[in-house]
Design a protein around this motif. Structure first.
Motif, PDB file in Angstrom:
ATOM      1  N   CYS A  26       2.363  11.017  -5.584  1.00  0.00           N
ATOM      2  CA  CYS A  26       2.313  11.364  -4.163  1.00  0.00           C
ATOM      3  C   CYS A  26       2.733  12.812  -3.939  1.00  0.00           C
ATOM      4  O   CYS A  26       2.125  13.531  -3.127  1.00  0.00           O
ATOM      5  CB  CYS A  26       3.212  10.432  -3.354  1.00  0.00           C
ATOM      6  SG  CYS A  26       2.594   8.733  -3.218  1.00  0.00           S
ATOM      7  N   MET A  30       0.225  15.575  -2.529  1.00  0.00           N
ATOM      8  CA  MET A  30       0.520  16.202  -1.232  1.00  0.00           C
ATOM      9  C   MET A  30       0.653  17.723  -1.359  1.00  0.00           C
ATOM     10  O   MET A  30       0.274  18.473  -0.446  1.00  0.00           O
ATOM     11  CB  MET A  30       1.786  15.601  -0.633  1.00  0.00           C
ATOM     12  CG  MET A  30       1.652  14.151  -0.210  1.00  0.00           C
ATOM     13  SD  MET A  30       0.514  13.882   1.150  1.00  0.00           S
ATOM     14  CE  MET A  30       1.632  13.919   2.548  1.00  0.00           C
ATOM     15  N   SER A 127      -4.043  12.352   2.421  1.00  0.00           N
ATOM     16  CA  SER A 127      -2.662  12.525   2.884  1.00  0.00           C
ATOM     17  C   SER A 127      -2.269  11.391   3.835  1.00  0.00           C
ATOM     18  O   SER A 127      -1.121  10.929   3.818  1.00  0.00           O
ATOM     19  CB  SER A 127      -2.491  13.882   3.577  1.00  0.00           C
ATOM     20  OG  SER A 127      -3.357  14.019   4.679  1.00  0.00           O
ATOM     21  N   VAL A 130      -1.431   8.375   1.701  1.00  0.00           N
ATOM     22  CA  VAL A 130      -0.076   8.459   1.127  1.00  0.00           C
ATOM     23  C   VAL A 130       0.946   7.928   2.126  1.00  0.00           C
ATOM     24  O   VAL A 130       1.857   7.170   1.773  1.00  0.00           O
ATOM     25  CB  VAL A 130       0.257   9.907   0.715  1.00  0.00           C
ATOM     26  CG1 VAL A 130       1.747  10.042   0.377  1.00  0.00           C
ATOM     27  CG2 VAL A 130      -0.580  10.330  -0.476  1.00  0.00           C
ATOM     28  N   ASN A 131       0.788   8.303   3.404  1.00  0.00           N
ATOM     29  CA  ASN A 131       1.712   7.820   4.434  1.00  0.00           C
ATOM     30  C   ASN A 131       1.594   6.308   4.638  1.00  0.00           C
ATOM     31  O   ASN A 131       2.578   5.650   4.982  1.00  0.00           O
ATOM     32  CB  ASN A 131       1.441   8.542   5.759  1.00  0.00           C
ATOM     33  CG  ASN A 131       1.961   9.968   5.766  1.00  0.00           C
ATOM     34  OD1 ASN A 131       3.008  10.254   5.207  1.00  0.00           O
ATOM     35  ND2 ASN A 131       1.213  10.870   6.363  1.00  0.00           N
ATOM     36  N   THR A 134       3.176   4.412   1.404  1.00  0.00           N
ATOM     37  CA  THR A 134       4.607   4.635   1.179  1.00  0.00           C
ATOM     38  C   THR A 134       5.465   3.424   1.549  1.00  0.00           C
ATOM     39  O   THR A 134       6.350   3.031   0.774  1.00  0.00           O
ATOM     40  CB  THR A 134       5.086   5.891   1.932  1.00  0.00           C
ATOM     41  OG1 THR A 134       4.388   7.034   1.427  1.00  0.00           O
ATOM     42  CG2 THR A 134       6.578   6.108   1.743  1.00  0.00           C
ATOM     43  N   PHE A 148       7.662  13.308   1.117  1.00  0.00           N
ATOM     44  CA  PHE A 148       6.288  13.600   0.689  1.00  0.00           C
ATOM     45  C   PHE A 148       5.640  14.634   1.609  1.00  0.00           C
ATOM     46  O   PHE A 148       4.873  15.490   1.158  1.00  0.00           O
ATOM     47  CB  PHE A 148       5.448  12.322   0.639  1.00  0.00           C
ATOM     48  CG  PHE A 148       5.876  11.356  -0.436  1.00  0.00           C
ATOM     49  CD1 PHE A 148       6.336  11.821  -1.657  1.00  0.00           C
ATOM     50  CD2 PHE A 148       5.831   9.986  -0.230  1.00  0.00           C
ATOM     51  CE1 PHE A 148       6.746  10.938  -2.660  1.00  0.00           C
ATOM     52  CE2 PHE A 148       6.231   9.097  -1.208  1.00  0.00           C
ATOM     53  CZ  PHE A 148       6.695   9.571  -2.433  1.00  0.00           C
ATOM     54  N   LEU A 191      -2.685   8.646 -10.372  1.00  0.00           N
ATOM     55  CA  LEU A 191      -3.067   7.570  -9.459  1.00  0.00           C
ATOM     56  C   LEU A 191      -3.599   6.362 -10.221  1.00  0.00           C
ATOM     57  O   LEU A 191      -3.327   5.210  -9.850  1.00  0.00           O
ATOM     58  CB  LEU A 191      -4.109   8.080  -8.466  1.00  0.00           C
ATOM     59  CG  LEU A 191      -4.630   7.095  -7.405  1.00  0.00           C
ATOM     60  CD1 LEU A 191      -3.474   6.470  -6.614  1.00  0.00           C
ATOM     61  CD2 LEU A 191      -5.604   7.792  -6.469  1.00  0.00           C
TER      62      LEU A 191
END
Length: 415
Positions: A26, A30, A127, A130-131, A134, A148, A191
């Motif tokens: 991550c 990012m 992105s 990723v949020n 998480t 991140f 990943l």
């Protein structure tokens, strides 16, 4: 008994290892996505010189990239809720990397526009992903989301500052994209190694529809908040270098430096304010930091050339707004619909970016930067209008309240 103990120990070790790999993945992702997002504004003068563009055509590059955001977020949000999140992220990462190669091997304004759709759209979806993952992977999602987004800020600031030194021609643009492609390859293999569990939901719950998301009373207010966040932050990212060099009399390198400094302040703010945001909660944090941001933004713009450092310091106020806002969206929707909700809200809000950038270039040519630049701080103030209505006029449903409690139970301290 010992066999059971060993089994649980092995599971704990595997889970910790997976979290470590996920954290590295991550962070790397990012950082490079932040670099990718930061380069349009810095290289705008280069594009202008290379292809002989007017400000209106430069704004077309930026507007097309936000059209890519709209497409990817609208479709990607649904895909993230329908298919395995890891598969969606891998495919999106490949599209992003393909666009970077297109930049490296071609020198065409038309292909540059096409590439912007895929590179910026895929970057934004990644992105956002990723949020979204998480809270699935980490026990303290609020803290990890800020960390991140801090690394993303490192990428944005680093990209701006690197470009300030090397942005002397179109070849520099191509080389930087090749370097980012190499980092993307590393992120791809990281990943692949991460296990992202699917959230199990009640089989009796019907699949979430876009109409059910739209009917949520918070939906349109969240879109307005997001749109009024996009304009001042993205507007500064894309136009500050041009504004500083063409209107205030700085060199392009100096203008790039100020853009990088704004994001450096934003990056530091995400790190030092993460704990404070955890204690204040999302609503108090959004109010306090948006007011702080707006005041510095207005003063910085009004002071002109002498206010550039104040404008850059506004990055401190901006720092926690985006991760906190994404977290806020998820509090208003149940787990099975958060991907769609975040994608739809942030995707439709890109119409603000598209409209702003489509008009801003032409507006500067008609009335000049001295007046048109005030659109940016004005939008930062307007952010507070739908936010206030949301806080005082929209009550959480029982489902939302349960969701909020569930998220808080997985954190070390209230976000």
């Amino acid at each position: 008994m010992r066999i059971l103990t060993d089994m649980y120990d092995n599971r704990d070790k595997a889970a910790k290892k997976n979290q470590m790999i996920a954290a590295v993945m991550c962070s790397v992702l990012m950082i490079v996505l932040g670099m990718s997002d930061s380069l349009r504004g810095v290289f705008a003068p280069v594009f202008k010189e290379t292809f002989g563009l007017s400000n209106t055509k430069v704004s077309m590059i930026i507007s097309v990239s936000y059209a890519g955001n709209l497409i990817f977020l609208f479709i990607g949000g649904k895909l993230l809720d329908t298919f395995k999140k890891k598969t969606v992220m891998l495919c999106t990462l490949l599209m992003w990397m393909s666009a970077l190669l297109l930049y490296f091997f071609t020198k065409s304004y038309t292909l540059l526009l096409c590439g912007m759709i895929f590179s910026m759209g895929a970057s934004t979806l990644l992105s956002t992903s990723v949020n979204i993952i998480t809270p699935i992977l980490f026990m303290s999602p609020g803290l990890m989301m800020n960390l991140f987004n801090f690394t993303q800020g490192v990428g944005i600031s680093g990209g701006q500052n690197a470009a300030a030194v090397f942005a002397d021609g179109f070849r520099s643009w191509q080389i930087i994209n090749l370097v980012m492609f190499g980092v993307g390859v590393a992120a791809f293999f990281l990943l692949l190694a991460v296990k992202i569990p699917d959230i199990s939901t009640d089989k009796n719950i019907k699949p979430t529809t876009y109409m059910s998301i739209i009917k949520n009373p918070a939906f349109f207010l969240l879109i307005l908040m997001c749109g009024f966040y996009y304009i001042p932050e993205h507007g500064l990212q894309n136009w500050l270098t041009t504004y500083a060099s063409e209107h205030l009399g700085f060199t392009v390198s100096e203008g790039s430096f100020f853009t990088g400094l704004f994001y450096a302040f934003m990056t530091v703010g995400r790190l030092i304010f993460a704990v404070l945001v955890n204690k204040l909660g999302p609503k108090k944090s959004l109010f306090i930091f948006s007011v702080f941001y707006s005041v510095l933004y207005i003063v910085g713009v009004a002071a002109g050339k002498s206010g550039m450092y104040i404008l850059c310091a506004a990055g401190l106020g901006n720092s926690v707004l985006w991760p906190t806002f994404i977290y806020l969206i998820q509090l208003y929707y149940p787990p099975e619909s958060r991907g769609k909700a975040v994608g739809l809200v942030t995707g439709l809000s890109t119409f603000f970016d598209i409209g702003f950038n489509a008009l801003f270039g032409a507006l500067t040519e008609r009335i000049g930067f001295a007046v048109s630049i005030y659109i940016l701080p004005a939008a930062s103030v307007l952010f507070l209008v739908p936010f206030s209505i949301l806080v005082f006029g929209v009550k959480k449903s029982r489902e939302i309240a349960v969701s909020y409690t569930h998220l808080r139970a997985h954190e070390t301290g209230a976000y």
